[in-house]
Design a protein around this motif. Structure first.
Motif, PDB file in Angstrom:
ATOM      1  N   MET A   1       3.680  -7.391  14.167  1.00 54.61           N
ATOM      2  CA  MET A   1       2.859  -6.428  13.443  1.00 54.61           C
ATOM      3  C   MET A   1       1.573  -7.111  13.011  1.00 54.61           C
ATOM      4  SD  MET A   1       2.219  -3.495  11.691  1.00 54.61           S
ATOM      5  CE  MET A   1       3.663  -2.626  12.168  1.00 54.61           C
ATOM      6  N   HIS A   2       0.448  -6.555  13.420  1.00 58.41           N
ATOM      7  CA  HIS A   2      -0.862  -7.052  13.008  1.00 58.41           C
ATOM      8  C   HIS A   2      -1.147  -6.529  11.606  1.00 58.41           C
ATOM      9  CE1 HIS A   2      -5.050  -8.190  13.177  1.00 58.41           C
ATOM     10  NE2 HIS A   2      -5.360  -6.968  12.826  1.00 58.41           N
ATOM     11  N   LEU A   3      -1.236  -7.424  10.632  1.00 57.55           N
ATOM     12  CA  LEU A   3      -1.494  -7.005   9.256  1.00 57.55           C
ATOM     13  C   LEU A   3      -2.954  -6.642   9.055  1.00 57.55           C
ATOM     14  CD1 LEU A   3       0.502  -9.593   7.117  1.00 57.55           C
ATOM     15  CD2 LEU A   3       1.185  -7.297   7.806  1.00 57.55           C
ATOM     16  N   THR A   4      -3.157  -5.641   8.221  1.00 56.61           N
ATOM     17  CA  THR A   4      -4.491  -5.241   7.786  1.00 56.61           C
ATOM     18  C   THR A   4      -4.455  -5.166   6.265  1.00 56.61           C
ATOM     19  OG1 THR A   4      -3.981  -2.878   7.775  1.00 56.61           O
ATOM     20  CG2 THR A   4      -4.809  -3.810   9.861  1.00 56.61           C
TER      21      THR A   4
ATOM     22  N   ARG B   1      -1.439  -3.902   1.274  1.00 54.89           N
ATOM     23  CA  ARG B   1      -1.422  -3.170   0.000  1.00 54.89           C
ATOM     24  C   ARG B   1      -0.306  -2.137  -0.019  1.00 54.89           C
ATOM     25  NH1 ARG B   1      -5.999  -0.927   0.322  1.00 54.89           N
ATOM     26  NH2 ARG B   1      -7.167  -2.704  -0.458  1.00 54.89           N
ATOM     27  N   THR B   2      -0.163  -1.385   1.058  1.00 57.03           N
ATOM     28  CA  THR B   2       0.870  -0.351   1.123  1.00 57.03           C
ATOM     29  C   THR B   2       2.260  -0.959   0.974  1.00 57.03           C
ATOM     30  OG1 THR B   2      -0.521   1.072   2.498  1.00 57.03           O
ATOM     31  CG2 THR B   2       1.852   1.471   2.578  1.00 57.03           C
ATOM     32  N   CYS B   3       2.527  -2.025   1.697  1.00 53.54           N
ATOM     33  CA  CYS B   3       3.840  -2.674   1.597  1.00 53.54           C
ATOM     34  C   CYS B   3       4.069  -3.233   0.203  1.00 53.54           C
ATOM     35  CB  CYS B   3       3.969  -3.785   2.631  1.00 53.54           C
ATOM     36  SG  CYS B   3       4.108  -3.207   4.324  1.00 53.54           S
ATOM     37  N   ARG B   4       3.072  -3.901  -0.338  1.00 55.96           N
ATOM     38  CA  ARG B   4       3.206  -4.500  -1.669  1.00 55.96           C
ATOM     39  C   ARG B   4       3.527  -3.449  -2.716  1.00 55.96           C
ATOM     40  NH1 ARG B   4       0.037  -4.711  -5.802  1.00 55.96           N
ATOM     41  NH2 ARG B   4      -1.902  -4.177  -4.730  1.00 55.96           N
TER      42      ARG B   4
ATOM     43  N   GLU C   1       8.957  -2.032  12.517  1.00 57.50           N
ATOM     44  CA  GLU C   1       9.195  -0.586  12.611  1.00 57.50           C
ATOM     45  C   GLU C   1       9.156   0.063  11.235  1.00 57.50           C
ATOM     46  OE1 GLU C   1      11.220  -2.920  14.079  1.00 57.50           O
ATOM     47  OE2 GLU C   1      10.432  -2.650  16.098  1.00 57.50           O
ATOM     48  N   GLN C   2       9.730  -0.596  10.239  1.00 51.09           N
ATOM     49  CA  GLN C   2       9.712  -0.058   8.880  1.00 51.09           C
ATOM     50  C   GLN C   2       8.284  -0.006   8.339  1.00 51.09           C
ATOM     51  OE1 GLN C   2      12.571  -2.927   7.362  1.00 51.09           O
ATOM     52  NE2 GLN C   2      14.008  -1.279   6.891  1.00 51.09           N
ATOM     53  N   ILE C   3       7.506  -1.032   8.633  1.00 51.62           N
ATOM     54  CA  ILE C   3       6.118  -1.050   8.183  1.00 51.62           C
ATOM     55  C   ILE C   3       5.342   0.090   8.834  1.00 51.62           C
ATOM     56  CG2 ILE C   3       3.938  -2.332   8.267  1.00 51.62           C
ATOM     57  CD1 ILE C   3       5.616  -4.908   7.961  1.00 51.62           C
TER      58      ILE C   3
END
Length: 74
Positions: A1-4, A9-12, A60-62
């Motif tokens: 997964m390429h983080l942006t 922020r969304t995951c946090r 997948e969850q992200i």
């Protein structure tokens, strides 16, 4: 997964983590994490790896989480 910045922020937020907590888990400074989330600093590969390791979601969850948040924010 390429983080942006958006994904971080969304995951946090979904994890109920403060910037301080995620920064500590990822072994990065709080100012750096904040600047990355605001897209004021580039997300260097070694920092992305640390942050990704601190996010306990599968790719997948992200993807599902980000998709859901985007739909809700429309």
């Amino acid at each position: 997964m390429h983080l942006t910045p958006e994904i971080i922020r969304t995951c946090r937020i979904n994890l109920g983590m403060s910037q301080g907590k995620l920064a500590k888990e990822a072994s990065v400074s709080v100012p750096l994490l904040g600047a990355i989330e605001r897209d004021e600093r580039p997300l260097l590969p070694h920092v992305a790896q640390r942050i990704r390791a601190a996010i306990p979601y599968t790719d997948e969850q992200i993807a599902e989480l980000v998709s859901t948040v985007r739909r809700l924010n429309q």
